[in-house]
Write a protein that holds these residues in place. Structure first.
Motif, mmCIF file in Angstrom:
data_model
loop_
_atom_site.group_PDB
_atom_site.id
_atom_site.type_symbol
_atom_site.label_atom_id
_atom_site.label_comp_id
_atom_site.label_asym_id
_atom_site.label_seq_id
_atom_site.Cartn_x
_atom_site.Cartn_y
_atom_site.Cartn_z
ATOM 1 N N TYR A 1 -9.058 -6.184 1.254
ATOM 2 C CA TYR A 1 -9.598 -5.153 2.552
ATOM 3 C C TYR A 1 -8.153 -4.217 2.650
ATOM 4 C CZ TYR A 1 -11.932 -3.087 6.642
ATOM 5 O OH TYR A 1 -11.962 -2.467 7.767
ATOM 6 N N LEU A 2 -7.043 -4.884 2.591
ATOM 7 C CA LEU A 2 -5.706 -3.949 3.448
ATOM 8 C C LEU A 2 -5.145 -3.661 2.263
ATOM 9 C CD1 LEU A 2 -4.836 -7.110 5.310
ATOM 10 C CD2 LEU A 2 -5.083 -5.151 6.626
ATOM 11 N N LEU A 3 -5.556 -3.567 1.321
ATOM 12 C CA LEU A 3 -4.817 -3.277 0.528
ATOM 13 C C LEU A 3 -5.603 -2.019 -0.339
ATOM 14 C CD1 LEU A 3 -2.213 -2.945 -1.603
ATOM 15 C CD2 LEU A 3 -3.000 -4.065 -3.457
ATOM 16 N N THR A 4 -6.910 -1.965 -1.015
ATOM 17 C CA THR A 4 -7.038 -0.861 -1.280
ATOM 18 C C THR A 4 -9.116 -0.038 -0.277
ATOM 19 O OG1 THR A 4 -8.104 -2.047 -2.648
ATOM 20 C CG2 THR A 4 -6.882 -1.199 -3.500
ATOM 21 N N GLY A 5 -9.290 -1.252 0.389
ATOM 22 C CA GLY A 5 -10.463 -0.758 1.300
ATOM 23 C C GLY A 5 -11.129 -1.383 0.210
ATOM 24 N N HIS B 1 3.498 8.899 -13.016
ATOM 25 C CA HIS B 1 2.522 9.214 -12.415
ATOM 26 C C HIS B 1 2.018 8.391 -12.138
ATOM 27 C CE1 HIS B 1 -0.060 11.239 -9.649
ATOM 28 N NE2 HIS B 1 1.585 12.053 -9.532
ATOM 29 N N ILE B 2 1.686 7.076 -12.107
ATOM 30 C CA ILE B 2 0.623 6.321 -11.949
ATOM 31 C C ILE B 2 -0.725 6.182 -10.763
ATOM 32 C CG2 ILE B 2 -0.398 3.892 -12.737
ATOM 33 C CD1 ILE B 2 2.210 3.211 -14.108
ATOM 34 N N PRO B 3 -2.191 6.044 -11.594
ATOM 35 C CA PRO B 3 -2.989 6.392 -10.606
ATOM 36 C C PRO B 3 -3.305 4.957 -9.425
ATOM 37 C CG PRO B 3 -3.785 7.107 -11.739
ATOM 38 C CD PRO B 3 -2.663 6.601 -12.562
ATOM 39 N N TRP B 4 -1.810 3.650 -9.046
ATOM 40 C CA TRP B 4 -2.286 2.952 -8.349
ATOM 41 C C TRP B 4 -3.225 3.270 -7.462
ATOM 42 C CZ3 TRP B 4 0.287 -0.606 -11.314
ATOM 43 C CH2 TRP B 4 1.935 -0.305 -11.984
ATOM 44 N N LEU B 5 -3.642 3.360 -6.444
ATOM 45 C CA LEU B 5 -4.551 2.677 -5.915
ATOM 46 C C LEU B 5 -6.065 4.142 -5.605
ATOM 47 C CD1 LEU B 5 -2.142 2.734 -2.535
ATOM 48 C CD2 LEU B 5 -3.766 1.070 -3.872
ATOM 49 N N PHE C 1 3.763 9.784 -3.521
ATOM 50 C CA PHE C 1 5.247 8.802 -2.716
ATOM 51 C C PHE C 1 5.917 8.034 -2.159
ATOM 52 C CE2 PHE C 1 1.879 12.477 -0.737
ATOM 53 C CZ PHE C 1 2.499 13.814 -0.572
ATOM 54 N N GLY C 2 5.062 6.869 -3.655
ATOM 55 C CA GLY C 2 5.474 5.574 -3.420
ATOM 56 C C GLY C 2 6.646 5.319 -4.178
ATOM 57 N N GLN D 1 0.590 -0.914 0.378
ATOM 58 C CA GLN D 1 0.297 -0.115 -0.694
ATOM 59 C C GLN D 1 1.002 1.072 0.171
ATOM 60 O OE1 GLN D 1 -2.080 0.502 3.373
ATOM 61 N NE2 GLN D 1 -4.208 0.927 2.266
ATOM 62 N N GLY D 2 1.771 1.063 1.051
ATOM 63 C CA GLY D 2 3.271 2.121 1.268
ATOM 64 C C GLY D 2 3.642 2.391 -0.963
#
Lengths: 537, 418
Positions: free
Chosen positions: A468-472, A381-385, A370-371, A363-364
């Protein structure tokens, strides 16, 4: 975190043989008199513990656990001391674990699916009635509060000695009402607590605590419905009931306007105007939770979209992981390759790190401003999440990272179990590398691996953690509840625990049962295909 | 043959051990029975255990009551109350105020009525946090400690701003100094964080639930799309363009930026005071200055509740004495607050706080809004957080007006589904 099943194939036959020698030596040692003595000692400890527990249970009148424990202890002794019962040694623990971890939770889920078990519907009905009565007490305007001390009068009757917080007048309260006493009869300490009262014996210590139920039940009528009740050990207050329970008709009546609250057969007392009293109680509601799934637009609306994505997610993750795992297995299976063991160990690392940790780290890493992935590696600048489609790519990639080592291990084992005569014969017949893989290796491999792929599919179909833990489940869409990456199980979780009024276990269980049938259907079809595969081979 | 003989020996051995224990065992259960009548069982989390131990044993010694403190993970305290067997159930629990609605609706906790002396010491807003009732509002817990976020200002980088305009100007000026700098560090991330964003939300005149005439929260009055807020919402779009706040910042990014001097402003709570001190950052904490309305933070209030089990255990009056009267006292609250680095609810205990940072965070709570304690709040968090994420994600952001209006509509649908 639960994992897909571990591979059953030993990684290499030679190591398996080496490992096999040790247990047989151990067995030899422990089947003799040493082992027997050890067994007796262990059984003695077990028996001693259970006898001690039995006496404790008996002294507390817990007879059901007493009988269960007694029978269990006898069974353990029987199984380990009688030769004839030998096979049970393995069967019984297995059966107990099966019951405990599989059958009972399943039965419980099914049971809950047919109830209204949810926030506000937890208690039994009689407890709920008590709860409503306790909550429906109003502190009237100008209601009085008192310093209080429980006491016994000259006849030994339980009374409350009271001093009005305003004005300081003293009373003795009994179920008949308030009776003034001279304030000079009462002595109070600096904090205002009553220390003594002439003609009354104040209750202290264990005598006081022993009378808890009588003290809390004591109501001292003042005027109208109002009554003084003890609150704690040194305070009493005047309270007025708002509702009256009519036992004969099993209903509540609001005192000020006569509004009636009736049992609605769904675990609540409800007025004609739809107002509901809290708490309600847990009760059976038949198929209501299932019909809600069909009729509730919140459930129905996004269901198809979520279902399709769940299917895509699970299949893509399994297929990609298998392909990558197999590719790496074949690459690293070359004989005479240097540092083979090192590569193999490195590849298993994602599998060895706890999944939830990897997910949070990812996730970070995938943070688009900032990743490390965007900033340090791709300089893009890929909007991964943050973008719905990229988020889907992200959960698949991260799940691939977590799953491929499993297929790598499985394939490595399965490759070594393919008889070399077959591949050599194919080579003699003039098969090329690709033909060899396509016609010989892959079909033989799939016999072993296909059932594991189906298991992994079922696992990923319900892979709550990864989502749940990566993107909720996010990023959010415009539809309530279901985000762009929500799969059925995370969507169910949100539906049951982050919508409506608190938690809805009944609905959650009903959806879980439906999901089970979906997965079961898909797996059954899958296994049927596998059988065809075996026939071909 | 040998085995059979040994089996017989073994059986005799087993019987001997069993009989020996049978004789020794009754001591323990008997002791238990004697103590049962006056034991109060308290569930607390690990963080508070030491303070709860100390405070409750002082009370127990003075009253002649034995206190058994059981440690549970904080969230488990709320969840396990539903399923616990009456025999093992607690009489008193440590609780967060926003559990009140759920636990009261479940009927698992009982109302308390503190005496007048207590009412004077524990302010109304803190008690309101623990009040709940669809008909009559009752108090279900005694507030002991408060927590809220504030604006941490790195005083070696910027001056403490007096107005919102000054804050905005100085934050943007600081951001322009380096590409690595953040204007205001406030955590969101892809999942959103309605809690940390609340000062901005209330500052633009937003609220979550309105109140009924009786003063209790109304789940049908949703303030996300209220007129005043929607009128102010375009300011969010402006902040997004300027880069004043961005949803790309998550908790670790925000923390790192402030600790490394890459952000002069950080919205966080008392749990980070020690971290900032250890990093050697010179700081002061203030409330976010008024934007259009007071930029009040969400208040989290912790306290103690009496469970329904206390009555069946025959310790209800003792449990209520502990919770409604003793726990309200200045000494008890001072101890509890000090052990966790939080601000006490009791005003006398509050005056005794000497730690400057804690005093500042206490002041930053002025006008704070207790997180709504009705169970319908579960429908709000994701949507409110999501609206902020969508409207502050930089390029491609949804206009705030539409993001928050959608969130309000979704919350209505979700609450109606219950």
């Amino acid at each position: 975190m639960s994992r897909a099943p571990v591979p059953t194939q030993p990684a290499s036959r030679s190591t398996a043989a080496a490992v096999g020698a040790l247990p047989s030596r151990l067995i030899a040692t422990f089947s003799g008199p040493v082992g027997f003595a050890l067994k007796i000692a262990l059984l003695s400890i077990v028996n001693a513990l259970s006898v001690w527990s039995l006496t404790t249970l008996a002294s507390r009148d817990k007879w059901v656990p007493f009988i269960v424990l007694a029978l269990a202890t006898l069974a353990i002794d029987g199984i380990y001391l009688m030769r004839r019962a030998f096979p049970l040694k393995f069967l019984i623990p297995g059966t107990i674990f099966l019951l405990g971890f599989q059958v009972i939770p399943v039965l419980y889920t099914v049971e809950v699916a047919f109830t209204n078990y949810s926030t506000g519907h937890v208690l039994e009905k009689n407890e709920a009635i008590t709860g409503i009565q306790g909550a429906a007490l109003n502190q009237p305007e100008n209601g009085r509060t008192y310093s209080m001390a429980p006491a016994r009068d000259a006849n030994g009757k339980l009374v409350l000695v009271l001093v009005d917080d305003e004005g300081g007048r003293a009373y003795v309260g009994t179920p008949d009402g308030l009776e003034p006493i001279p304030s000079s009869a009462i002595r109070r300490d600096a904090d205002g607590a009553i220390v003594s009262a002439k003609g009354y014996r104040l209750l202290k210590g264990s005598e006081l605590f022993g009378l808890d139920k009588q003290i809390t039940a004591l109501t001292i009528p003042t005027s109208g419905q109002k009554a003084i009740r003890a609150e704690g050990l040194d305070t009493a207050i005047e309270l007025e009931p708002v509702l009256r329970y009519d036992r004969a008709h099993d209903q509540f009546v609001r005192i000020k306007d006569g509004v009636v609250f009736r049992d609605n057969d769904r675990g609540s007392f409800v007025s004609a105007g739809g107002q509901e009293l809290e708490p309600g109680w847990k009760t059976g509601v038949g198929l209501k939770n299932f019909s809600r799934m069909i009729h509730n637009p919140l459930v129905r609306g996004p269901f198809l979209r979520v279902f399709v994505w769940t299917f895509v997610f699970a299949s893509v993750v399994v297929l990609l992981s298998f392909s990558l795992g197999l590719f790496l297995a074949i690459t690293l299976d070359k004989k005479g390759m240097g540092l083979q063991r090192l590569y193999r160990s490195l590849l298993v690392i994602p599998y060895a790190v706890p999944g939830f940790l990897s997910l949070l780290v990812w996730q970070g890493l995938l943070n688009d401003d900032f990743g490390v992935v965007n900033r340090g590696i791709l300089h893009a600048h890929i909007p991964w999440l943050f973008d719905p489609n990229w988020a889907k790519v992200s959960v698949i990639l991260v799940s691939l990272w977590l799953t491929f080592p499993y297929f790598f291990l499985v394939s490595l084992g399965a490759l070594q179990s393919i008889p070399s005569e077959l591949t050599e014969a194919a080579k003699v017949d003039g098969a090329g590398a690709w033909q060899l893989f396509r016609k010989v290796t892959l079909p033989l491999l799939l016999i072993a691996v296909a059932p594991l792929m189906i298991a992994s599919f079922a696992f990923n179909f319900n892979n709550f953690n990864n989502i749940y833990l990566l993107t909720g489940g996010g990023p959010a869409t415009d539809q309530p509840i279901a985000g762009s990456t929500d799969i059925l199980i995370s969507y169910t979780w949100k539906l049951a625990f982050a919508a409506g009024k608190g938690a809805d276990y009944g609905l959650a269980s009903a959806v879980a049962i439906v999901i089970f049938f979906i997965v079961a259907a898909i797996s059954t079809i899958g296994f049927a295909r596998t059988r065809v595969l075996e026939n071909v081979a | 043959m040998l085995n059979k003989q040994m089996a017989r020996v073994g059986t005799v051995l087993l019987a001997a051990v069993a009989v020996a224990l049978l004789v020794l065992a009754p001591g323990a259960p008997a002791a238990h029975k004697a103590a049962a009548a006056t034991t109060i069982r308290i569930w607390t989390d690990q963080d508070r255990k030491a303070a709860v131990d100390r405070v409750t044993s002082a009370w127990g010694n003075s009253k002649g009551v034995e206190v058994e403190v059981v440690v549970k993970p904080f969230g488990k305290i709320r969840d396990d109350l539903k399923t616990i067997q009456a025999g093992q159930a607690p009489d008193v629990v440590v609780a967060a105020h926003d559990w009140t609605g759920q636990l009261a609706a479940d009927g698992l906790v009982v109302p308390i009525v503190p005496n007048k002396a207590v009412l004077k010491l524990v302010p109304k807003y803190a008690r309101d946090a623990f009040s709940y009732g669809t008909g009559v509002a009752r108090l279900y817990g005694m507030p002991t400690t408060l927590e809220n976020v504030g604006l941490f200002v790195n005083t070696s980088l910027v001056k403490v701003p007096k107005t919102w305009a000054a804050l905005e100007k100085s934050a943007l000026a600081f951001k322009r100094k380096s590409a690595d700098n953040l204007a205001i560090a406030v955590q969101q991330g892809a999942g959103g964080d309605a809690y940390h964003m609340y000062p901005f939300f209330s500052g633009l005149c937003g609220y979550v639930f309105g109140k009924t005439k009786g003063g209790s929260l109304s789940p049908s009055n949703i303030g996300l799309g209220n007129k005043a807020f929607l009128k102010n919402a375009p300011l969010i779009d402006k902040w997004n363009r300027e880069g004043l706040i961005t949803s790309k910042v998550d908790s670790s990014t925000a923390q790192n930026a402030f600790l490394k001097g890459q952000a002069a402003y950080w919205i966080t709570g008392p749990w980070n005071i020690d971290t900032v001190r250890k990093a050697g950052v010179k700081f002061q904490i203030i409330q976010v200055p008024k934007i259009k309305c007071r930029a009040a933070p969400f208040l989290g209030v912790n306290g103690f509740m009496v469970t329904k089990f206390a009555a069946s255990h025959g310790v209800e009056s003792a449990a209520k004495d502990l919770v409604a009267s003793y726990m309200a006292g200045a000494n008890a609250q001072q101890d509890l607050a000090a052990a966790n680095g939080r601000y006490p609810a009791n005003v006398t205990a509050g005056k005794r706080i000497t730690d400057p940072a804690l005093r500042q965070i206490g002041r930053a709570s002025t006008g704070g809004v207790p997180m709504p304690n009705i169970p319908q709040m579960g429908s709000v968090w994701d949507e409110l957080g999501g609206a902020w994420v969508k409207s502050t994600k930089g390029s491609g952001a949804t206009p705030a007006r539409s993001a928050f209006a959608t969130a309000a509509a979704n919350i209505r649908k979700k609450i109606a589904s219950g």
